[in-house]
Design a protein around this motif. Sequence first.
Motif, PDB file in Angstrom:
ATOM      1  N   ASP A   1      32.573  -0.226  46.263  1.00 12.54           N
ATOM      2  CA  ASP A   1      33.466  -0.530  45.145  1.00 12.54           C
ATOM      3  C   ASP A   1      34.553   0.536  45.043  1.00 12.54           C
ATOM      4  O   ASP A   1      34.328   1.628  44.523  1.00 12.54           O
ATOM      5  N   ASN A   2      35.737   0.222  45.537  1.00 16.08           N
ATOM      6  CA  ASN A   2      36.836   1.195  45.523  1.00 16.08           C
ATOM      7  C   ASN A   2      37.654   1.138  44.243  1.00 16.08           C
ATOM      8  O   ASN A   2      38.772   1.651  44.175  1.00 16.08           O
ATOM      9  N   ARG A   3      37.097   0.531  43.200  1.00 10.82           N
ATOM     10  CA  ARG A   3      37.773   0.525  41.904  1.00 10.82           C
ATOM     11  C   ARG A   3      37.449   1.774  41.091  1.00 10.82           C
ATOM     12  O   ARG A   3      38.160   2.097  40.138  1.00 10.82           O
ATOM     13  N   HIS A   4      36.397   2.475  41.461  1.00 13.46           N
ATOM     14  CA  HIS A   4      35.950   3.626  40.693  1.00 13.46           C
ATOM     15  C   HIS A   4      36.380   4.928  41.373  1.00 13.46           C
ATOM     16  O   HIS A   4      36.373   5.025  42.608  1.00 13.46           O
ATOM     17  N   TYR A   5      36.712   5.920  40.571  1.00 12.53           N
ATOM     18  CA  TYR A   5      37.213   7.182  41.111  1.00 12.53           C
ATOM     19  C   TYR A   5      36.176   7.911  41.952  1.00 12.53           C
ATOM     20  O   TYR A   5      36.524   8.644  42.882  1.00 12.53           O
ATOM     21  N   THR A   6      34.898   7.720  41.644  1.00 12.88           N
ATOM     22  CA  THR A   6      33.854   8.374  42.436  1.00 12.88           C
ATOM     23  C   THR A   6      33.872   7.898  43.882  1.00 12.88           C
ATOM     24  O   THR A   6      33.474   8.641  44.788  1.00 12.88           O
ATOM     25  N   PHE A   7      34.339   6.681  44.122  1.00 11.09           N
ATOM     26  CA  PHE A   7      34.449   6.180  45.498  1.00 11.09           C
ATOM     27  C   PHE A   7      35.329   7.110  46.320  1.00 11.09           C
ATOM     28  O   PHE A   7      34.998   7.452  47.470  1.00 11.09           O
ATOM     29  N   TYR A   8      36.437   7.549  45.761  1.00 12.86           N
ATOM     30  CA  TYR A   8      37.393   8.370  46.502  1.00 12.86           C
ATOM     31  C   TYR A   8      36.899   9.813  46.638  1.00 12.86           C
ATOM     32  O   TYR A   8      37.178  10.474  47.646  1.00 12.86           O
ATOM     33  N   VAL A   9      36.182  10.303  45.641  1.00 13.33           N
ATOM     34  CA  VAL A   9      35.595  11.641  45.747  1.00 13.33           C
ATOM     35  C   VAL A   9      34.599  11.677  46.886  1.00 13.33           C
ATOM     36  O   VAL A   9      34.617  12.586  47.738  1.00 13.33           O
ATOM     37  N   PHE A  10      33.720  10.690  46.944  1.00 16.26           N
ATOM     38  CA  PHE A  10      32.704  10.676  47.998  1.00 16.26           C
ATOM     39  C   PHE A  10      33.305  10.300  49.345  1.00 16.26           C
ATOM     40  O   PHE A  10      32.760  10.671  50.392  1.00 16.26           O
ATOM     41  N   LYS A  11      34.403   9.578  49.328  1.00 17.01           N
ATOM     42  CA  LYS A  11      35.081   9.283  50.589  1.00 17.01           C
ATOM     43  C   LYS A  11      35.584  10.573  51.229  1.00 17.01           C
ATOM     44  O   LYS A  11      35.494  10.753  52.461  1.00 17.01           O
ATOM     45  N   ILE A  12      36.114  11.479  50.417  1.00  9.86           N
ATOM     46  CA  ILE A  12      36.579  12.772  50.931  1.00  9.86           C
ATOM     47  C   ILE A  12      35.405  13.582  51.465  1.00  9.86           C
ATOM     48  O   ILE A  12      35.485  14.186  52.544  1.00  9.86           O
ATOM     49  N   LEU A  13      34.304  13.596  50.722  1.00 12.84           N
ATOM     50  CA  LEU A  13      33.146  14.364  51.153  1.00 12.84           C
ATOM     51  C   LEU A  13      32.546  13.811  52.443  1.00 12.84           C
ATOM     52  O   LEU A  13      32.029  14.573  53.277  1.00 12.84           O
ATOM     53  N   ARG A  14      32.619  12.492  52.629  1.00  9.57           N
ATOM     54  CA  ARG A  14      32.000  11.868  53.790  1.00  9.57           C
ATOM     55  C   ARG A  14      32.872  11.947  55.046  1.00  9.57           C
ATOM     56  O   ARG A  14      32.431  11.544  56.131  1.00  9.57           O
ATOM     57  N   LEU A  15      34.097  12.456  54.927  1.00 12.51           N
ATOM     58  CA  LEU A  15      34.968  12.546  56.099  1.00 12.51           C
ATOM     59  C   LEU A  15      34.381  13.468  57.160  1.00 12.51           C
ATOM     60  O   LEU A  15      34.591  13.261  58.357  1.00 12.51           O
ATOM     61  N   ALA A  16      33.682  14.493  56.724  1.00 18.78           N
ATOM     62  CA  ALA A  16      33.050  15.433  57.651  1.00 18.78           C
ATOM     63  C   ALA A  16      31.789  15.998  56.991  1.00 18.78           C
ATOM     64  O   ALA A  16      31.817  16.329  55.798  1.00 18.78           O
ATOM     65  N   PRO A  17      30.675  16.116  57.726  1.00 16.27           N
ATOM     66  CA  PRO A  17      29.425  16.590  57.121  1.00 16.27           C
ATOM     67  C   PRO A  17      29.538  17.964  56.472  1.00 16.27           C
ATOM     68  O   PRO A  17      28.875  18.236  55.460  1.00 16.27           O
ATOM     69  N   TRP A  18      30.385  18.842  57.022  1.00 16.00           N
ATOM     70  CA  TRP A  18      30.469  20.194  56.497  1.00 16.00           C
ATOM     71  C   TRP A  18      31.025  20.228  55.077  1.00 16.00           C
ATOM     72  O   TRP A  18      30.795  21.189  54.328  1.00 16.00           O
TER      73      TRP A  18
ATOM     74  N   TRP B   1      30.139  18.447  52.553  1.00 20.26           N
ATOM     75  CA  TRP B   1      29.059  18.416  51.568  1.00 20.26           C
ATOM     76  C   TRP B   1      28.616  19.839  51.233  1.00 20.26           C
ATOM     77  O   TRP B   1      28.353  20.166  50.063  1.00 20.26           O
ATOM     78  N   TYR B   2      28.526  20.687  52.268  1.00 21.58           N
ATOM     79  CA  TYR B   2      28.053  22.060  52.073  1.00 21.58           C
ATOM     80  C   TYR B   2      29.168  22.964  51.558  1.00 21.58           C
ATOM     81  O   TYR B   2      28.913  23.912  50.811  1.00 21.58           O
ATOM     82  N   ALA B   3      30.406  22.670  51.932  1.00 19.12           N
ATOM     83  CA  ALA B   3      31.541  23.478  51.469  1.00 19.12           C
ATOM     84  C   ALA B   3      31.737  23.345  49.970  1.00 19.12           C
ATOM     85  O   ALA B   3      32.334  24.236  49.338  1.00 19.12           O
ATOM     86  N   ALA B   4      31.244  22.259  49.386  1.00 12.96           N
ATOM     87  CA  ALA B   4      31.395  22.065  47.942  1.00 12.96           C
ATOM     88  C   ALA B   4      30.417  22.906  47.133  1.00 12.96           C
ATOM     89  O   ALA B   4      30.603  23.068  45.917  1.00 12.96           O
ATOM     90  N   VAL B   5      29.402  23.469  47.785  1.00 16.59           N
ATOM     91  CA  VAL B   5      28.374  24.220  47.063  1.00 16.59           C
ATOM     92  C   VAL B   5      28.937  25.418  46.299  1.00 16.59           C
ATOM     93  O   VAL B   5      28.569  25.642  45.136  1.00 16.59           O
ATOM     94  N   PRO B   6      29.821  26.245  46.890  1.00 21.97           N
ATOM     95  CA  PRO B   6      30.403  27.341  46.084  1.00 21.97           C
ATOM     96  C   PRO B   6      31.128  26.844  44.839  1.00 21.97           C
ATOM     97  O   PRO B   6      31.133  27.526  43.809  1.00 21.97           O
ATOM     98  N   VAL B   7      31.739  25.668  44.925  1.00 24.33           N
ATOM     99  CA  VAL B   7      32.401  25.094  43.747  1.00 24.33           C
ATOM    100  C   VAL B   7      31.365  24.750  42.692  1.00 24.33           C
ATOM    101  O   VAL B   7      31.550  25.032  41.499  1.00 24.33           O
ATOM    102  N   TYR B   8      30.242  24.138  43.107  1.00 24.49           N
ATOM    103  CA  TYR B   8      29.171  23.834  42.163  1.00 24.49           C
ATOM    104  C   TYR B   8      28.678  25.104  41.478  1.00 24.49           C
ATOM    105  O   TYR B   8      28.490  25.137  40.250  1.00 24.49           O
ATOM    106  N   ALA B   9      28.461  26.157  42.283  1.00 23.08           N
ATOM    107  CA  ALA B   9      27.910  27.404  41.743  1.00 23.08           C
ATOM    108  C   ALA B   9      28.877  28.062  40.764  1.00 23.08           C
ATOM    109  O   ALA B   9      28.478  28.521  39.685  1.00 23.08           O
TER     110      ALA B   9
END
Length: 540
Positions: free
Chosen positions: A358-375, A377-385
């Motif tokens: 469902d590309n109507r929701h903004y979360t679709f595009y956030v996860f699309k960016i994260l899924r472009l490359a496996p790394w 997912w892990y690069a976002a961890v410092p942002v979470y922290a």
Amino acid sequence: MSLSKPRDIGGRSSSSPTKNAFQGAMSILLFGTQMEWLRRVQTTLPEPYLDEFFHMPQADTFWQGNWTKWNDKITTPPGLYIWSVFVSKIFSLGSHSEMLTPYQLRITSMITLYFLTLSCSFWMRFGCKFSRSGVRLPQLLAIHTFPPLFFFSGLYYTDVLSAFTVICTYALWQAGLQRKGRAKYVVQLLHFMCGLLALGARQTNIFWVAVFTGGLQAVHTVKNQTRVHDPPVADAYFEDFPITIISLVTSAFNALPEMLLDLWPHFGLLASFTAFVVWNGGVVLGDKTNHVASIHLPQMLYLWPFLMFFSWPAVLPQLANPLLLQRTPRLWLIGLVVTSMLAVVHLNTIVHPFLLADNRHYTFYVFKILRLAPWKWYAAVPVYAACAWLSVQALGSKSGFSGGPGVKGSRGRRPSTSSGRGDSIRVEADTNRISFFMVWLLSTALSLITAPLVEPRYFIVPWLMWRLHLPDSEDVLSQDATAASGASNRVRRLLKSFAKQSVWIEIAWYMLINLITCRLFLYHGFEWQQEPDQVQRFMW
């Protein structure tokens, strides 16, 4: 520790007529903006959209008096439809019509948002003896304009009603703390009844009307009986968290009889929820196959960027305070947190098929960016922290700030970390303590990690509870008594001047987001190849 004088709505105890006039003008402007949003939604979408196709016919069914007919595709309880019938009759929205139009149903969402704001005011008023500040209009306007709430106030969804019933239950619990004898049991009964309404709006509200308020009630009862280790969040070391848990658990045995009496509304709500699950054969109504509960720990990682993305202006007072630098976490704690987050990302990342489809929701595009490359997912961890640390620090208030959660060190004498008998009201007067943070964190985790689908709507109630408990900017900035000189301090003075207006910056930020998201929804639709005649719209 002394109690500050409660402030009235709009801060009348310290506000000038000019400030009150400005706040009144802003209230009128925001009301007009919301009415315009509702009008444009109705003009652009005179027919139901997306989930409204399920909700609106069911509301009409109840409006016509058929209380037994139910659409099996609906997964939430019937609270929204019962509430809509009630509101429509009270406000004569339906007049004598046989069916409620989409506009009449959508306007119930807008009315409910005002009820939500009123319930927040109700909580603040009854919490004056316990919270750092009284009822303030700017904070209420910030909550009212919070983008997910503002957006869904123009559509017919369950989210606004869900938040309203939870905050109303919380306010009644808070009011019960100030009652004794028969009056106390009357308020507790109202708390129980309002909790049932919250469960009728959404099943996961059980974690807020029973677990959250129940946990805070247990802490309050224990503190009335004995002293416990429960330092302010801003002054707590990492070691204080397990010590607080042990202190509360061991002390609870001494207060067990009183606790059982005080917790009867919460046990009643838990029993009612359990009975519903047994009767229904599960938590979800209707379409159970696509809504299977699972363990989804990364939801707790997504929470922190959500809080900071929307509420970064509310953190400005903390950032403007140089004492924040004294509360930098120790390296070993940073390593522990980051390692734990990496493990959660690696072992438990779930991407629901609905999210990818469902590309109507903004979360679709956030996860699309994260899924472009496996790394990524892990690069976002410092942002979470980093967002998690800022979110926790934002709860700090008027204590001495001698340390912080897992701090490197402290300056000066650390304040007392004990609280309890004889000062159970005073200890909550001007600070958030570890017990509150842990109860909030537990309730948030229980409400989020069982949901495999990531939606901003799921974070509304956790955000509300967090935002309601943020200290007033004046309380935070008043701690800074250092003289400002030099280039770096000139920057800090500039930051402090912005921090003093943080709530208005927050409102402006929210309205900017609302302008963008509402415009995208209304005027930038697109089509799917499989549905060429249907306009699809971006939304939360």
